[in-house]
Scaffold this motif. Structure first.
Motif: not given
Ligand code: GLC
Length: 579
Positions: A94, A97, A134, A137, A177, A198, A202, A232, A234, A288, A355-356, A442, A446
């Motif tokens: 990902d 991430y 991040v 996960h 995902f 996710f 992950q 930040r 995540d 986030e 980026h999302d 997304r 990118r």
């Molecule tokens: C957040 C990130 C995204 C990522 C997801 C899982 O939403 O901004 O890009 O896919 O977390 O880490």
């Protein structure tokens, strides 16, 4: 009291004071000294997506040396902080991430020496660095997960969420995902399921385990000791979970944040993290997501709670998700409600791209050649004149637009690809899906940064990891730098205006002409300074009724250069007046 007021001398003094500190239009002035000023409230954050910013070694993937080569460009924008998407070691399921080593740099991006060099280069230019953390996960290739998976008695077993199969199938959990949208994955090695909100690669970390939490605090310290300026967080609203994983009520999918977010101990963990880590440094922390209510959001960021500094909500973002368009009245309503809910405590960020999500101009503006420039500038004006810390996504300062891939082969994002395959397996309408992705994917945001009109927009000398938008011949940094009226040069001017006028950061916001379906008009006021912002969100000429006499107003900026003298606004026109 009444008596005192009637003494002529007192009245005179009060009158004088009111003239000095509160001009007629500003009856209840906000005092700048009571604003709880913070550097991160005044920051202008530039979000940098390293994979697509600048490739230095010709492998087609952006890297840290590439960013270093563009530090002067970043400085020239006037931004004061950079938020860097993840650069840690990762197998890239990902795009970073999914982290396999939190204390190392992804090979594609370079080395720790490059990172140190980058941090120094930013600081030398007076720019702060905020890292993406991040930790809801990790990657399944992280050593912790490898150990955790290996045996039920591993000391790392409880670093993740496992459900032994002899207990039966765990209650269903949705995954963002997963190809089957299923967050529990069966693993035959230990006859158990692990949780992944996710992708399968992950797995969710188990925040209920104090040992895991200490590991994460150690990682945070590692980066903070290097001198970075914040994190930040995540997907952090998902970190705490009810580990009994009860069945969820019917219809919970409609409000995934409510049922998956703000778990039972989230605030305990944030308080612990703040005490053990954040409070030792002068940093900024941003979540986030903001939960599913104003109360949730306040509980994350209000200063006296000692948790995080700010959050970003998605309500404004989500308004633009329908390819058929959105209602400006809804848009104004959302931003006005959030502003008023945070007018006296707490702090938010303000953004229209990242980026999302698709490109800002394609989603909220109009990327047709006739309107791309004007609407990009108008949206930039909105971001830079609202309360909250602006987060501005790289490339938006050029007016970069959606690429609109028409084949699934061109997509690189796991979300787009798995969504496609899931639909295909069910015999669904994949053609319709591709049409929808052209608007929403997304990957639109990118594609490589467009530096100039040479091959691959000057991003790489190799084969770019994702295709370059073919509008780069016109939309590129070099061309825009030279053009005084470009989107880029307008961006720099508005950034400067925000930095010179604290009213845009701290001032009171008042919505005007509320029912106007085309124009977003508002004032910002602070200590007797009052600004009027007029934004036409439509591709047609618009009229406004603000009731404000502009005879004595000073024009600060207009994205067309000069306003109409009849008070109407040209398509996507943005004007700021000082009243
Ligand atoms: C957040 C990130 C995204 C990522 C997801 C899982 O939403 O901004 O890009 O896919 O977390 O880490």
């Amino acid at each position: 009291m009444t008596n005192t007021l009637h003494k002529p001398g007192t009245i005179l003094i009060l009158l004088l004071l009111s003239i000095l500190c509160c001009p007629a239009q500003n009856k209840r002035p906000v005092n700048i000294n009571n604003l709880n000023k913070k550097w991160w409230k005044e920051a202008i954050v530039y979000q940098l997506y390293p994979r697509s910013f600048k490739d230095n070694d010709g492998d087609g993937i952006g890297d840290l040396k590439g960013i270093i080569s563009k530090l002067d460009y970043i400085k020239s924008l006037g931004v004061t902080a950079v938020w860097l998407n993840p650069i840690y070691a990762s197998p890239n399921d990902d795009n970073g991430y999914d982290i396999s080593d939190y204390r190392n740099i992804m090979k594609d991006f370079g080395t720790m020496a490059d990172f140190d060099h980058l941090l120094k280069g930013l600081h030398l230019r007076g720019i702060k660095l905020v890292m993406d953390l991040v930790v809801n996960h990790s990657s399944d290739e992280h050593e912790w997960f490898k150990q955790s998976r290996s045996s039920r008695t591993s000391p790392y077993r409880n670093y993740y969420h496992w459900w032994n199969a002899e207990r039966g199938k765990p209650n269903y959990r949705w995954s963002f995902f997963d190809i089957n949208s299923e967050a529990w994955k069966y693993d035959s090695l230990t006859n158990a399921y692990y949780l992944h909100y996710f992708s399968r690669k992950q797995p969710d970390l188990n925040w209920e385990n104090p040992k895991l939490r200490q590991e994460i605090y150690g990682i945070m310290d590692f980066w903070l000791k290097k001198g970075i300026d914040g994190f930040r967080m995540d997907a952090f609203q998902f970190a705490s979970k009810d580990t009994s994983f009860p069945a969820l009520p019917a219809g919970y999918q409609k409000n995934i944040i409510k049922y998956y977010g703000m778990g039972p101990h989230l605030h305990d963990y944030l308080k612990e993290m703040n005490k053990q880590v954040f409070s030792k440094y002068n940093i900024m922390t941003v979540a986030e997501g903001a939960g599913s209510s104003f109360t949730d959001a306040h509980n994350l960021v209000d200063a006296q709670r000692n948790e995080l500094d700010m959050a970003y909500h998605f309500e404004g973002m989500d308004i633009g998700n329908d390819p058929k368009g959105y209602s400006l009245l809804d848009f104004k309503n959302v931003y006005t409600r959030w502003d008023s809910a945070f007018a006296s405590s707490g702090w938010l960020s303000i953004f229209l791209g990242n980026h999302d999500v698709p490109r800002m101009v394609s989603k909220f503006g109009n990327d047709h050649p006739e309107f791309r420039e004007a609407s990009s500038k108008m949206l930039t004006t909105f971001i830079m004149t609202m309360r909250g810390t602006p987060y501005y996504y790289n490339g938006d300062e050029l007016g970069m637009a959606n690429i609109r891939f028409d084949s699934i082969q061109d997509y690189k994002d796991i979300a787009a690809i798995n969504g496609y395959n899931a639909l295909k397996n069910k015999g669904g309408d994949v053609k319709g899906y591709i049409e929808q992705q052209k608007f929403i994917s997304r990957d639109n945001a990118r594609t490589p940064f467009q530096w100039n009109d040479s091959a691959n927009a000057g991003f790489t000398t190799g084969k770019p990891w994702i295709k370059v938008n073919q509008d780069y011949k016109k939309v590129n940094e070099k061309a825009e730098e030279k053009d005084a009226s470009s989107v880029l040069n307008y961006f720099k001017k508005v950034v400067k205006l925000r930095k010179q006028n604290p009213v845009f950061v701290y001032g009171k916001y008042t919505l005007l002409d509320k029912g106007n379906p085309d124009v977003y008009a508002y004032t910002r006021e602070l200590n007797g300074v009052k600004m009027l912002v007029l934004l036409n969100f439509k591709s047609t000429i618009a009229t406004i009724k603000t009731g404000i006499n502009l005879n004595k107003a000073k024009l600060l900026i207009d994205n067309y250069g000069t306003p109409n003298n009849d008070g109407s606004l040209k398509p996507y026109e943005a004007v700021i007046y000082k009243l």
